[in-house]
Design a protein around this motif. Structure first.
Motif, PDB file in Angstrom:
ATOM      1  N   PHE A 120       0.948  -0.941  -0.172  1.00  0.00           N
ATOM      2  CA  PHE A 120       0.009  -0.037  -0.050  1.00  0.00           C
ATOM      3  C   PHE A 120       1.146   1.368  -0.120  1.00  0.00           C
ATOM      4  CE2 PHE A 120      -2.298   3.354   2.606  1.00  0.00           C
ATOM      5  CZ  PHE A 120      -3.427   3.270   1.845  1.00  0.00           C
ATOM      6  N   GLY A 123       2.563   1.899  -3.403  1.00  0.00           N
ATOM      7  CA  GLY A 123       1.648   2.225  -4.256  1.00  0.00           C
ATOM      8  C   GLY A 123       1.621   3.781  -4.037  1.00  0.00           C
ATOM      9  N   CYS A 124       1.300   4.251  -2.741  1.00  0.00           N
ATOM     10  CA  CYS A 124       0.851   5.602  -2.391  1.00  0.00           C
ATOM     11  C   CYS A 124       1.970   6.666  -2.799  1.00  0.00           C
ATOM     12  CB  CYS A 124       0.542   5.553  -1.105  1.00  0.00           C
ATOM     13  SG  CYS A 124      -0.041   7.215  -0.451  1.00  0.00           S
ATOM     14  N   LEU A 126       4.356   5.801  -5.114  1.00  0.00           N
ATOM     15  CA  LEU A 126       4.540   6.195  -6.596  1.00  0.00           C
ATOM     16  C   LEU A 126       3.395   7.012  -7.119  1.00  0.00           C
ATOM     17  CD1 LEU A 126       4.736   2.290  -7.577  1.00  0.00           C
ATOM     18  CD2 LEU A 126       6.413   4.024  -7.683  1.00  0.00           C
ATOM     19  N   GLY A 127       2.190   6.884  -6.539  1.00  0.00           N
ATOM     20  CA  GLY A 127       1.445   8.079  -7.107  1.00  0.00           C
ATOM     21  C   GLY A 127       1.813   9.315  -6.796  1.00  0.00           C
ATOM     22  N   ALA A 128       2.198   9.393  -5.593  1.00  0.00           N
ATOM     23  CA  ALA A 128       2.530  10.804  -5.361  1.00  0.00           C
ATOM     24  C   ALA A 128       3.957  11.410  -6.020  1.00  0.00           C
ATOM     25  CB  ALA A 128       3.067  11.008  -3.862  1.00  0.00           C
ATOM     26  N   GLN A 130       4.826  10.741  -9.271  1.00  0.00           N
ATOM     27  CA  GLN A 130       4.393  10.979 -10.389  1.00  0.00           C
ATOM     28  C   GLN A 130       3.680  12.172 -10.484  1.00  0.00           C
ATOM     29  OE1 GLN A 130       2.964   7.445 -12.724  1.00  0.00           O
ATOM     30  NE2 GLN A 130       3.400   6.265 -10.887  1.00  0.00           N
ATOM     31  N   SER A 131       3.135  12.671  -9.437  1.00  0.00           N
ATOM     32  CA  SER A 131       1.967  13.540  -9.557  1.00  0.00           C
ATOM     33  C   SER A 131       2.437  15.176  -9.037  1.00  0.00           C
ATOM     34  CB  SER A 131       0.729  13.319  -8.788  1.00  0.00           C
ATOM     35  OG  SER A 131       0.353  11.831  -9.307  1.00  0.00           O
ATOM     36  N   MET A 132       3.584  15.274  -8.150  1.00  0.00           N
ATOM     37  CA  MET A 132       3.827  16.359  -7.180  1.00  0.00           C
ATOM     38  C   MET A 132       4.562  17.222  -7.937  1.00  0.00           C
ATOM     39  SD  MET A 132       6.587  14.246  -5.041  1.00  0.00           S
ATOM     40  CE  MET A 132       7.433  15.520  -4.342  1.00  0.00           C
ATOM     41  N   GLU A 133       4.649  18.204  -7.741  1.00  0.00           N
ATOM     42  CA  GLU A 133       5.744  19.510  -8.017  1.00  0.00           C
ATOM     43  C   GLU A 133       7.067  18.997  -7.388  1.00  0.00           C
ATOM     44  OE1 GLU A 133       5.041  22.440  -9.835  1.00  0.00           O
ATOM     45  OE2 GLU A 133       3.358  21.026 -10.168  1.00  0.00           O
ATOM     46  N   GLY A 142      -1.151   6.418   4.116  1.00  0.00           N
ATOM     47  CA  GLY A 142      -2.036   6.786   3.386  1.00  0.00           C
ATOM     48  C   GLY A 142      -1.794   8.367   3.021  1.00  0.00           C
ATOM     49  N   VAL A 143      -0.874   8.941   3.658  1.00  0.00           N
ATOM     50  CA  VAL A 143      -0.836  10.472   3.538  1.00  0.00           C
ATOM     51  C   VAL A 143       0.208  10.976   2.949  1.00  0.00           C
ATOM     52  CG1 VAL A 143      -0.939  12.570   4.652  1.00  0.00           C
ATOM     53  CG2 VAL A 143      -2.570  10.829   5.515  1.00  0.00           C
ATOM     54  N   VAL A 144       0.247  11.871   1.947  1.00  0.00           N
ATOM     55  CA  VAL A 144       1.442  12.257   1.312  1.00  0.00           C
ATOM     56  C   VAL A 144       1.709  13.718   2.140  1.00  0.00           C
ATOM     57  CG1 VAL A 144       2.354  13.274  -0.831  1.00  0.00           C
ATOM     58  CG2 VAL A 144       0.695  11.673  -0.824  1.00  0.00           C
ATOM     59  N   TRP A 145       2.750  13.473   3.102  1.00  0.00           N
ATOM     60  CA  TRP A 145       3.163  14.594   4.071  1.00  0.00           C
ATOM     61  C   TRP A 145       4.360  15.422   3.688  1.00  0.00           C
ATOM     62  CZ3 TRP A 145       0.235  13.905   8.595  1.00  0.00           C
ATOM     63  CH2 TRP A 145      -0.243  12.495   8.867  1.00  0.00           C
TER      64      TRP A 145
END
Lengths: 164, 164, 164, 164
Positions: A120, A123-124, A126-128, A130-133, A142-145
């Protein structure tokens, strides 16, 4: 899509395996490659297994080595797996690497456990990434800190917002 | 940290369970709440179990209902679980919901399977929805895709970049 | 230790896998060999994948074929995996194969499910077949049953003692 | 069917859990009750959590206590979970308890591991204890051994027939 992901592994609970003959728990090979293969991911990545340490044993020299590994690469997206006890501290020493998207994650239970948070969290992260500045993020629970807003609550065994 | 995540579930493989007495496989309760609880996530969320459909049976009316559920909410971050066969198609009908970060994901294997991609995909979708600019993304096979650049390769059972 | 175990597979829920492209659940390759390999078993065995059927479709001819496969072998210890709906019925047609220890088992949830009873039932069947006097036994829900004393309770999805 | 199964737990790898805050691995609550409940077993049992020890720390006094617990019970079928390093040795000290069917098992990997042998071994031990003549057996690696014919191969991490 990102061009190529650099993955730096440093050890920690996520990579712990169990040796019955020693009735002991030690850091084994990085688990993340196995996970990404099982998940059949559709991007290119390179795993740099930089060290195998409990995060309590990560030194300033180790943190300099992590920073050096990032600087030596031309990857713009970097995922670091790390023990949880000093994960936030390591994140804070990576400030100032301009133009890079850097995410640190780990797990509270070894990846080989049935209900581990490892898959988990990967996955989280990887999602961050690819999407972040460009910048530095810590992914746990589960949090992008942002590194400065999170702390590990050791007795509750979870990451949470830093008080105050 | 995001304020509150709206989760809309629509069915699909991710929620399929097995009924031995019918030797059949049907869509059960949404699995995502159980996953987020097991992962002990440190953010607030609300699950709206909007429908229970195989994505091949999702109609234009269903897509309008999904859009309506988003518009009816004041959440700025939305995660949608959906069957994979028409997931990209549904993503494309959600264009124009300004100011919202919307991520659609699903799984190629039911969440209850041992090596399912469900937990990984949910993690990846969460990482993306917290980090992205407003817009719409599809998360499958570890990649955060724009709806127009991805396609499901049915025979290979994976998502990949759309040719050309 | 037994000399050699003959394993006859006939299909059933234990071997069901999921095909996303058909949103369907079908009987795949026998799972038992993979399980025994993962468990690193210390005995010799041979797998005869005789048929791949839901047990509701097992016919008298199929049962004759199972009996024939046993008679054609010189193995004294036989383990049969079978769908659960007519598992007891098949057990009863195998009476009279003197000098053989025969155990039938299956599972209520596919072996590939996270919390499937498949591995547990295979273990229980192995323990029984090595320890019993010649005869026929049905292993389900942790009990080594005689064929005449057990029935599947379909609505409760479990095996239990036959009433009266 | 057996009347009632007495389960004696003594610790060992099967019950090991992981404490992240100590980066350590300790013996937790017995896992067998949770397993039997998950498998929805159709027989009565009683769990006597007698001690929580690595089997390397099991003493002669501990073995006397295990024997005493059996003698104090009127159960004819007894299942003992035990660390693997001295499991065979403990089995040998239980000789002479006439009229009892006693099976000892454990696991090479903690029950909480994804691919642990714990559930399989518990199943195998249950199948044996219900089917055997009175006596003592050791169940590991899918085989129902007599205590005198088996040895743990520590370097290979498996149980095998004692040489010659």
């Amino acid at each position: 899509m990102i061009e190529k992901l650099l993955i730096i592994t440093t050890g920690g609970t996520i990579d712990k395996i169990y040796f019955d003959d020693k009735s002991d728990y030690q850091i084994g090979d990085p688990q993340i490659g196995e996970t990404l293969q099982a998940m059949n991911v559709a991007f290119d990545y390179e795993v740099n297994a930089l060290m195998r340490k409990d995060s309590l044993h990560i030194t300033d020299d180790d943190r300099a080595a992590i920073r050096g590994a990032i600087e030596a690469s031309d990857a713009r997206h970097i995922l670091i797996t790390h023990g949880t006890d000093t994960l936030v501290q390591t994140a804070q020493t990576l400030e100032g690497l301009d133009g890079r998207c850097i995410v640190l994650t780990g797990s509270l239970f070894p990846a080989r456990f049935r209900d581990s948070d490892a898959v988990f969290n990967i996955g989280c992260a990887l999602g961050a990434v690819q999407s972040m500045e460009p910048g530095i993020r810590v992914v746990m629970n589960g949090v992008v800190w942002q590194p400065g807003e999170v702390v590990k609550n050791v007795s509750e065994n979870r990451f949470e917002a830093r008080a105050g």
